[in-house]
Write a protein that holds these residues in place. Structure first.
Motif, PDB file in Angstrom:
ATOM      1  N   TYR A   1       6.994 -12.111   1.333  1.00  0.00           N
ATOM      2  CA  TYR A   1       5.568 -12.439   1.252  1.00  0.00           C
ATOM      3  C   TYR A   1       4.906 -12.356   2.634  1.00  0.00           C
ATOM      4  CZ  TYR A   1       1.330 -15.162   0.489  1.00  0.00           C
ATOM      5  OH  TYR A   1       0.023 -15.578   0.452  1.00  0.00           O
ATOM      6  N   LEU A   2       5.550 -12.937   3.638  1.00  0.00           N
ATOM      7  CA  LEU A   2       4.970 -12.917   4.986  1.00  0.00           C
ATOM      8  C   LEU A   2       4.948 -11.507   5.561  1.00  0.00           C
ATOM      9  CD1 LEU A   2       6.589 -16.153   6.463  1.00  0.00           C
ATOM     10  CD2 LEU A   2       4.251 -15.845   5.618  1.00  0.00           C
ATOM     11  N   THR A   3       5.936 -10.699   5.230  1.00  0.00           N
ATOM     12  CA  THR A   3       5.953  -9.315   5.707  1.00  0.00           C
ATOM     13  C   THR A   3       4.798  -8.524   5.125  1.00  0.00           C
ATOM     14  OG1 THR A   3       8.351  -9.371   5.951  1.00  0.00           O
ATOM     15  CG2 THR A   3       7.324  -7.208   5.808  1.00  0.00           C
ATOM     16  N   THR A   4       4.516  -8.709   3.859  1.00  0.00           N
ATOM     17  CA  THR A   4       3.414  -7.994   3.217  1.00  0.00           C
ATOM     18  C   THR A   4       2.076  -8.375   3.842  1.00  0.00           C
ATOM     19  OG1 THR A   4       4.674  -7.959   1.153  1.00  0.00           O
ATOM     20  CG2 THR A   4       2.310  -7.532   1.011  1.00  0.00           C
TER      21      THR A   4
ATOM     22  N   GLU B   1       1.781  -6.776   7.416  1.00  0.00           N
ATOM     23  CA  GLU B   1       1.529  -5.345   7.449  1.00  0.00           C
ATOM     24  C   GLU B   1       0.098  -5.018   7.019  1.00  0.00           C
ATOM     25  OE1 GLU B   1       4.532  -3.500   5.149  1.00  0.00           O
ATOM     26  OE2 GLU B   1       6.048  -3.616   6.751  1.00  0.00           O
ATOM     27  N   ARG B   2      -0.409  -5.769   6.091  1.00  0.00           N
ATOM     28  CA  ARG B   2      -1.800  -5.542   5.698  1.00  0.00           C
ATOM     29  C   ARG B   2      -2.764  -5.859   6.842  1.00  0.00           C
ATOM     30  NH1 ARG B   2      -1.947  -8.063  -0.449  1.00  0.00           N
ATOM     31  NH2 ARG B   2      -0.767  -6.371  -1.451  1.00  0.00           N
ATOM     32  N   LYS B   3      -2.473  -6.882   7.583  1.00  0.00           N
ATOM     33  CA  LYS B   3      -3.309  -7.202   8.736  1.00  0.00           C
ATOM     34  C   LYS B   3      -3.259  -6.094   9.775  1.00  0.00           C
ATOM     35  CE  LYS B   3      -3.094 -12.244   8.378  1.00  0.00           C
ATOM     36  NZ  LYS B   3      -2.648 -13.503   9.040  1.00  0.00           N
ATOM     37  N   GLN B   4      -2.086  -5.508   9.995  1.00  0.00           N
ATOM     38  CA  GLN B   4      -1.963  -4.425  10.975  1.00  0.00           C
ATOM     39  C   GLN B   4      -2.733  -3.184  10.531  1.00  0.00           C
ATOM     40  OE1 GLN B   4       2.188  -3.785  11.599  1.00  0.00           O
ATOM     41  NE2 GLN B   4       2.511  -5.742  12.691  1.00  0.00           N
ATOM     42  N   LEU B   5      -2.672  -2.892   9.221  1.00  0.00           N
ATOM     43  CA  LEU B   5      -3.400  -1.732   8.724  1.00  0.00           C
ATOM     44  C   LEU B   5      -4.904  -1.914   8.856  1.00  0.00           C
ATOM     45  CD1 LEU B   5      -1.331  -0.836   5.531  1.00  0.00           C
ATOM     46  CD2 LEU B   5      -1.420   0.404   7.694  1.00  0.00           C
ATOM     47  N   LYS B   6      -5.358  -3.161   8.622  1.00  0.00           N
ATOM     48  CA  LYS B   6      -6.784  -3.411   8.773  1.00  0.00           C
ATOM     49  C   LYS B   6      -7.221  -3.270  10.218  1.00  0.00           C
ATOM     50  CE  LYS B   6      -7.341  -6.436   4.758  1.00  0.00           C
ATOM     51  NZ  LYS B   6      -7.675  -7.796   4.301  1.00  0.00           N
ATOM     52  N   LYS B   7      -6.372  -3.694  11.127  1.00  0.00           N
ATOM     53  CA  LYS B   7      -6.716  -3.553  12.536  1.00  0.00           C
ATOM     54  C   LYS B   7      -6.812  -2.099  12.943  1.00  0.00           C
ATOM     55  CE  LYS B   7      -4.787  -7.951  14.116  1.00  0.00           C
ATOM     56  NZ  LYS B   7      -3.775  -8.581  14.987  1.00  0.00           N
TER      57      LYS B   7
ATOM     58  N   MET C   1      -7.164   3.872  -3.213  1.00  0.00           N
ATOM     59  CA  MET C   1      -6.377   4.122  -4.410  1.00  0.00           C
ATOM     60  C   MET C   1      -5.139   4.940  -4.120  1.00  0.00           C
ATOM     61  SD  MET C   1      -7.659   5.938  -7.906  1.00  0.00           S
ATOM     62  CE  MET C   1      -6.533   6.267  -9.248  1.00  0.00           C
ATOM     63  N   TYR C   2      -5.244   5.856  -3.159  1.00  0.00           N
ATOM     64  CA  TYR C   2      -4.134   6.755  -2.879  1.00  0.00           C
ATOM     65  C   TYR C   2      -3.430   6.421  -1.576  1.00  0.00           C
ATOM     66  CZ  TYR C   2      -6.205   9.546  -6.571  1.00  0.00           C
ATOM     67  OH  TYR C   2      -6.715   9.976  -7.766  1.00  0.00           O
ATOM     68  N   SER C   3      -3.768   5.326  -0.949  1.00  0.00           N
ATOM     69  CA  SER C   3      -3.108   4.976   0.308  1.00  0.00           C
ATOM     70  C   SER C   3      -1.940   4.043   0.019  1.00  0.00           C
ATOM     71  CB  SER C   3      -4.096   4.298   1.258  1.00  0.00           C
ATOM     72  OG  SER C   3      -4.559   3.089   0.696  1.00  0.00           O
ATOM     73  N   MET C   4      -0.953   4.090   0.877  1.00  0.00           N
ATOM     74  CA  MET C   4       0.256   3.287   0.703  1.00  0.00           C
ATOM     75  C   MET C   4       0.662   2.688   2.030  1.00  0.00           C
ATOM     76  SD  MET C   4       2.743   5.474  -1.718  1.00  0.00           S
ATOM     77  CE  MET C   4       2.303   5.892  -3.376  1.00  0.00           C
ATOM     78  N   ASP C   5       1.215   1.533   1.973  1.00  0.00           N
ATOM     79  CA  ASP C   5       1.836   0.979   3.166  1.00  0.00           C
ATOM     80  C   ASP C   5       3.325   1.278   3.128  1.00  0.00           C
ATOM     81  OD1 ASP C   5       2.762  -0.663   1.253  1.00  0.00           O
ATOM     82  OD2 ASP C   5       1.672  -2.464   1.896  1.00  0.00           O
ATOM     83  N   ALA C   6       4.037   0.779   4.098  1.00  0.00           N
ATOM     84  CA  ALA C   6       5.456   1.122   4.214  1.00  0.00           C
ATOM     85  C   ALA C   6       6.282   0.577   3.053  1.00  0.00           C
ATOM     86  CB  ALA C   6       6.002   0.577   5.543  1.00  0.00           C
ATOM     87  N   VAL C   7       5.933  -0.622   2.594  1.00  0.00           N
ATOM     88  CA  VAL C   7       6.695  -1.214   1.508  1.00  0.00           C
ATOM     89  C   VAL C   7       6.519  -0.422   0.233  1.00  0.00           C
ATOM     90  CG1 VAL C   7       6.974  -3.304   0.125  1.00  0.00           C
ATOM     91  CG2 VAL C   7       6.496  -3.482   2.569  1.00  0.00           C
ATOM     92  N   GLN C   8       5.291  -0.024  -0.069  1.00  0.00           N
ATOM     93  CA  GLN C   8       5.039   0.765  -1.275  1.00  0.00           C
ATOM     94  C   GLN C   8       5.723   2.114  -1.197  1.00  0.00           C
ATOM     95  OE1 GLN C   8       0.783   0.555  -1.058  1.00  0.00           O
ATOM     96  NE2 GLN C   8       0.657  -0.968  -2.721  1.00  0.00           N
TER      97      GLN C   8
END
Length: 520
Positions: free
Chosen positions: A405-408, A411-417, A424-431
């Protein structure tokens, strides 16, 4: 006159004088000279006008069964008993005068042993010395085996030799050599014996192969030894608070059922030496630490005080079986749950399946231990260990849920930065890893297409299209992993995993130290 033995069934000649009758006589005692002899089924031919000389006198009583055969009337048989100096039946001239006594078919002819012990002359429904002081009854016991100990039923089964000693002057007899007489169980029902029973017994029986294992020995002075081999199952009030490192104290209690202390005094015949055991007694789950004999009194409000004897024994449980079946598997499951701390935090399937497997295994171990134990209302020592171990395994699963949970969120905070909006078509590392099963450590290595191809196929196609050995981002990642696997694992693990690798084993070791120090 007497005829030789074997003249049973002789008839008098029809033409003979009617002053005698042929008699078939069976006597049990007769006199030869000055000695009294015992003999059965002696057949003689005697006159009815006198008695057969030398066959019974005042000093030797004979029981005589007589059958009459009257020649003038055919064969007619009459039977009666003649005792002492009673005369035989007779015929004088043509006048027949017969004194007859009917036999009682309900009476059984006494045995010689019963005659010698004068059993018919006394009322054995009463205890010896009735109305006087209580009769002392000594007890000694030899334990042959302890057959079983049941924790579920909270009882034990024991086979033993139970011996009673008392004196009954009604059974005294004359003996020139002062020898005792030994009988089997058939005489027990005709004399008085102590009514000893086992307190808190569930089942008991006297062994009867090949005959009832009962012995009665009577001495000339009236002392009696009554011994029997018996198997009894009795209750044992067990305390499982320290199970399986417990020691159980059980006792088999003996007491008279009908006679209180005013009528019967029950005591150990030889004190502490009255209880003996077989040297080869052993149990699969217990050490037999000691056997001891003790005595006391029991009070019943309606009947009074009774003497009670105790056979006490202490049982210490073998721990090795439970170490192999419960403790050691629980330790392994706890240590196996720690492996997830070293698996990459993005490997969701691996860490989740490992956590669930260890939890289910611990549940199975706990269920197996509970099934073999009684449903007590308090906590046992093994329950403490298994529940603490289960808690460690469960916390390892919760730890990964927190890490994931904390990792997700991180990573979302880093992507926003970085200014990358989640579309819809973007993915982070976990996905991305969930789709292709490969680890992505750079943004360039991540394929943002909605349906990425497997990593191996991507590498194969890249190698085929790039003959000039141009490095693609995936190949660069693969080469960088070869020499830096350990560094990458450490860098990409959450801080919770890092602390858990130290805290979980340390706390579990401390728990084991205190647990084994207190239960021993």
């Amino acid at each position: 006159m007497a005829a030789p033995a074997g003249t049973r069934g002789l008839r008098a000649p029809l033409g003979a004088a009617q002053c005698y009758t042929v008699l078939r006589v069976s006597i049990t005692a007769f006199i030869v000279g000055n000695k009294c002899h015992s003999q059965e089924n002696i057949t003689v031919l005697v006159y009815t006008t006198g008695r057969p000389p030398g066959y019974y006198t005042d000093d030797c009583t004979a029981i005589i069964n007589v059958s009459f055969i009257q020649p003038q009337f055919g064969n007619h048989e009459f039977s009666h008993s003649v005792r002492g100096k009673e005369s035989s039946d007779y015929v004088m001239g043509n006048k027949r005068e017969i004194k007859m006594r009917k036999l009682d078919s309900t009476k059984v002819r006494p045995l010689k042993s019963e005659q010698l012990l004068h059993i018919e002359d006394h009322d054995f429904a009463l205890r010896p010395g009735f109305g006087g002081s209580p009769i002392p009854v000594g007890i000694d016991v030899q334990v042959e085996s302890i057959d079983s100990i049941s924790e579920v039923d909270m009882d034990f089964t024991m086979t033993l030799y139970l011996r009673h000693y008392w004196k009954d002057e009604r059974l005294s007899f004359r003996s020139n050599k002062n020898k005792s007489m030994t009988f089997d169980g058939r005489l027990i029902k005709k004399i008085w014996v102590p009514d000893v029973f086992f307190v808190h017994s569930k089942r008991s029986f006297i062994h009867d192969t090949t005959v009832e294992n009962i012995m009665l020995r009577v001495y000339p002075d009236g002392n009696v030894l009554f011994s029997l081999r018996i198997t009894v199952s009795a209750m044992c009030f067990m305390d499982f608070s320290r199970f399986p490192l417990d020691t159980q104290n059980c006792s088999l209690e003996l007491e008279s059922y009908a006679y209180n202390e005013d009528d019967l005094m029950l005591y150990w015949k030889h004190g502490n030496k009255s209880l003996s055991t077989d040297e080869h007694i052993s149990l699969s789950q217990f050490f037999i630490e000691e056997f001891s004999a003790s005595s006391g009194l029991a009070f019943y409000s309606s009947t009074g005080w009774y003497n009670r004897l105790f056979i006490n024994f202490a049982l210490r449980r073998h721990i090795f079986f439970f170490v192999l079946q419960s403790y050691f598997p629980a330790m392994l499951m706890v240590m196996l749950s720690w492996v997830s701390f070293w698996i990459d935090r993005r490997a969701v399937p691996a860490r989740v399946s490992l956590g669930i497997t260890t939890v289910l295994t611990m549940s199975t171990i706990m269920t197996g231990v509970s099934a073999s134990m009684p449903q007590v209302s308090y906590i046992k020592a093994v329950d403490v260990y298994l529940w603490i171990s289960f808690l460690f395994v469960f916390l390892s699963v919760i730890e990964y849920a927190a890490v994931n949970y904390l990792t997700t969120i991180e990573e979302r905070k880093q992507l926003k930065k970085r200014g990358k909006a989640s579309g819809m078509y973007s993915m982070d590392a976990v996905q991305a890893m969930a789709f292709d099963g490969c680890y992505h450590d750079t943004d360039e290595d991540m394929d943002l297409s909605p349906f990425p191809e497997p990593c191996e196929e991507n590498e194969t196609r890249a190698s085929q299209t790039n003959i000039s050995n141009a490095d693609t981002p995936r190949l660069k990642r693969k080469r960088s992993l070869k020499g830096n696997v350990g560094r990458i694992i450490l860098q990409n693990n959450h801080v919770i995993d890092t602390y858990s690798r130290i805290i979980f084993p340390s706390v579990y070791i401390v728990f084991n130290f205190f647990y084994w120090a207190n239960v021993n």
